[in-house]
Design a protein around this motif. Structure first.
Motif, PDB file in Angstrom:
ATOM      1  N   UNK A  70       0.806  -1.203  -0.137  1.00 53.33           N
ATOM      2  CA  UNK A  70      -0.201   0.079   0.009  1.00 53.33           C
ATOM      3  C   UNK A  70       0.855   1.080  -0.211  1.00 53.33           C
ATOM      4  N   UNK A  71       0.387   2.287  -0.384  1.00 51.85           N
ATOM      5  CA  UNK A  71       1.086   3.788  -0.318  1.00 51.85           C
ATOM      6  C   UNK A  71       1.487   3.967   0.773  1.00 51.85           C
ATOM      7  N   UNK A  72       2.679   4.359   0.991  1.00 47.36           N
ATOM      8  CA  UNK A  72       2.999   5.051   2.204  1.00 47.36           C
ATOM      9  C   UNK A  72       2.167   6.316   2.705  1.00 47.36           C
ATOM     10  N   UNK A  73       2.045   6.368   3.807  1.00 43.42           N
ATOM     11  CA  UNK A  73       1.037   7.337   4.378  1.00 43.42           C
ATOM     12  C   UNK A  73       1.744   9.052   4.020  1.00 43.42           C
ATOM     13  N   UNK A  74       1.084   9.799   3.583  1.00 41.02           N
ATOM     14  CA  UNK A  74       2.015  11.056   3.286  1.00 41.02           C
ATOM     15  C   UNK A  74       2.609  11.147   1.974  1.00 41.02           C
ATOM     16  N   UNK A  75       1.955  10.215   1.054  1.00 45.97           N
ATOM     17  CA  UNK A  75       2.483  10.195  -0.222  1.00 45.97           C
ATOM     18  C   UNK A  75       1.572  11.220  -1.192  1.00 45.97           C
ATOM     19  N   UNK A 111      -1.304   1.697 -10.835  1.00 48.22           N
ATOM     20  CA  UNK A 111      -1.393   2.931 -10.022  1.00 48.22           C
ATOM     21  C   UNK A 111      -0.239   3.501  -9.627  1.00 48.22           C
ATOM     22  N   UNK A 112       0.330   4.844  -9.611  1.00 41.08           N
ATOM     23  CA  UNK A 112       1.571   5.308  -9.307  1.00 41.08           C
ATOM     24  C   UNK A 112       1.331   6.708  -8.678  1.00 41.08           C
ATOM     25  N   UNK A 113       2.328   7.039  -7.926  1.00 41.30           N
ATOM     26  CA  UNK A 113       2.418   8.341  -7.173  1.00 41.30           C
ATOM     27  C   UNK A 113       3.939   8.547  -6.727  1.00 41.30           C
ATOM     28  N   UNK A 114       4.273   9.814  -6.643  1.00 40.46           N
ATOM     29  CA  UNK A 114       5.571  10.176  -5.813  1.00 40.46           C
ATOM     30  C   UNK A 114       5.268   9.665  -4.340  1.00 40.46           C
ATOM     31  N   UNK A 115       6.012   8.860  -3.927  1.00 38.66           N
ATOM     32  CA  UNK A 115       6.010   8.388  -2.510  1.00 38.66           C
ATOM     33  C   UNK A 115       6.798   9.204  -1.515  1.00 38.66           C
ATOM     34  N   UNK A 116       6.171   9.261  -0.476  1.00 34.85           N
ATOM     35  CA  UNK A 116       6.871  10.097   0.820  1.00 34.85           C
ATOM     36  C   UNK A 116       6.870   9.339   1.862  1.00 34.85           C
ATOM     37  N   UNK A 117       8.019   9.076   2.406  1.00 30.95           N
ATOM     38  CA  UNK A 117       8.031   8.155   3.696  1.00 30.95           C
ATOM     39  C   UNK A 117       9.055   8.776   4.754  1.00 30.95           C
ATOM     40  N   UNK A 118       8.684   9.524   5.636  1.00 29.46           N
ATOM     41  CA  UNK A 118       9.529  10.276   6.416  1.00 29.46           C
ATOM     42  C   UNK A 118      10.438  11.152   5.669  1.00 29.46           C
ATOM     43  N   UNK A 119      11.886  11.150   5.553  1.00 33.71           N
ATOM     44  CA  UNK A 119      12.534  11.980   4.625  1.00 33.71           C
ATOM     45  C   UNK A 119      12.681  11.380   3.468  1.00 33.71           C
ATOM     46  N   UNK A 120      12.418  10.327   3.075  1.00 31.35           N
ATOM     47  CA  UNK A 120      12.627   9.603   1.833  1.00 31.35           C
ATOM     48  C   UNK A 120      11.382   9.894   0.847  1.00 31.35           C
ATOM     49  N   UNK A 121      11.932  10.218  -0.313  1.00 28.02           N
ATOM     50  CA  UNK A 121      10.920  10.455  -1.660  1.00 28.02           C
ATOM     51  C   UNK A 121      11.416   9.414  -2.744  1.00 28.02           C
ATOM     52  N   UNK A 122      10.216   9.181  -3.384  1.00 29.88           N
ATOM     53  CA  UNK A 122      10.705   8.141  -4.616  1.00 29.88           C
ATOM     54  C   UNK A 122       9.281   8.206  -5.402  1.00 29.88           C
TER      55      UNK A 122
END
Lengths: 139, 140
Positions: free
Chosen positions: B3-8, B67-78
């Motif tokens: 599942x998509x990381x929360x905050x993405x 399904x696709x998005x810019x993912x944000x997990x804490x300080x990580x972006x991808x």
């Protein structure tokens, strides 16, 4: 009807410059068009310019290898030119090193390779290493 | 990661049914990769992986969804990408991820190659139950 990749003839070389993001059907059409053109023109060489391609996946990579094999059977040598560095790094990691495909950095070097390969085949003097008429070895 | 990381960022969804959709998938992923500021080499790797997986969805899955998005997990972006189909599924996942394994139409580099090109890779499938592949590429 899908778009087709143009095949241009320059002397005894066919030039294919891929300028658009390739749909799979275009790749298959190109294979067929190019084979037909080699036979129709008696071309001795094929240059495929992929400098505009942002990615080469396993499907396109396999097409390049197939085209090179088909062309060789029809008497023409294929050189793939202009691969971007990022594409080369990705292809190797993908597991596709295109071992059977001759490559050159750019169009000029690709054409140069085909010319020297042809001259060697025809035995044109001056192309053997250290040929006497130049007096110096070319490096 | 399935599942998509929360905050993405919001997830885009697009049908992957015909071979033209493979080109569309590549374009969407290229845009997301640029938005997330992946390096050029990492953009190329991710778009190539997405191209392999999108083709699998069309050819083996009988069509499906990306399904696709810019993912944000804490300080990580991808970039987070998921392909889902309702096709026949893959009976032996281990085998399917082996280099050179192929159901017959390709070279057997699609799945195993795509896995090498991304940072996270999750494959879920069972015979008769379709396939879901989720991948993430993080900015270094």
């Amino acid at each position: 009807m899908t778009e087709r990749v143009p095949v241009l003839k320059i002397g005894d070389v066919l030039l294919v410059s891929i300028q658009v993001d390739l749909e799979d059907q275009m790749v298959l059409d190109l294979q067929e068009d190019l084979s037909d053109r080699i036979v129709a023109t008696g071309a001795r060489g094929v240059v495929i310019d992929i400098s505009a391609l942002e990615i080469v996946d396993s499907f396109v990579g396999r097409m390049l290898a197939t085209i090179a094999s088909i062309s060789r059977l029809l008497g023409a040598e294929t050189v793939v030119v202009g691969m971007r560095p990022a594409v080369a790094m990705t292809l190797v990691e993908l597991g596709l090193s295109l071992g059977g495909v001759r490559t050159a950095l750019n169009l000029e070097q690709g054409l140069g390779y085909l010319n020297s390969a042809r001259d060697k085949q025809l035995g044109v003097p001056g192309f053997t290493a250290g040929s006497p008429d130049t007096g110096a070895e070319t490096r | 990661m399935t599942s998509v990381p929360v905050g993405s960022d919001p997830v885009q969804e697009v049908g992957i049914v015909a071979s033209g959709d493979v080109v569309k998938a590549r374009q969407i992923i290229r845009t997301l990769a640029q938005q997330s500021r992946l390096s050029l080499v990492d953009q190329t790797k991710l778009v190539t992986a997405a191209s392999e997986l999108a083709r699998n969805t069309v050819v083996y899955g009988g069509g499906g969804t990306m399904r696709a998005c810019v993912a944000r997990d804490g300080a990580k972006v991808g970039v987070w990408v998921q392909f889902t189909d309702q096709g026949q599924g893959i009976p032996d996942l281990e085998l399917a991820l082996t280099d050179g394994w192929s159901s017959g139409k390709g070279m057997g580099l699609g799945l195993s190659g795509a896995r090498r090109l991304v940072d996270e890779f999750d494959l879920r499938s069972a015979a008769g139950e379709g396939t879901t592949v989720t991948v993430v590429k993080w900015v270094r």
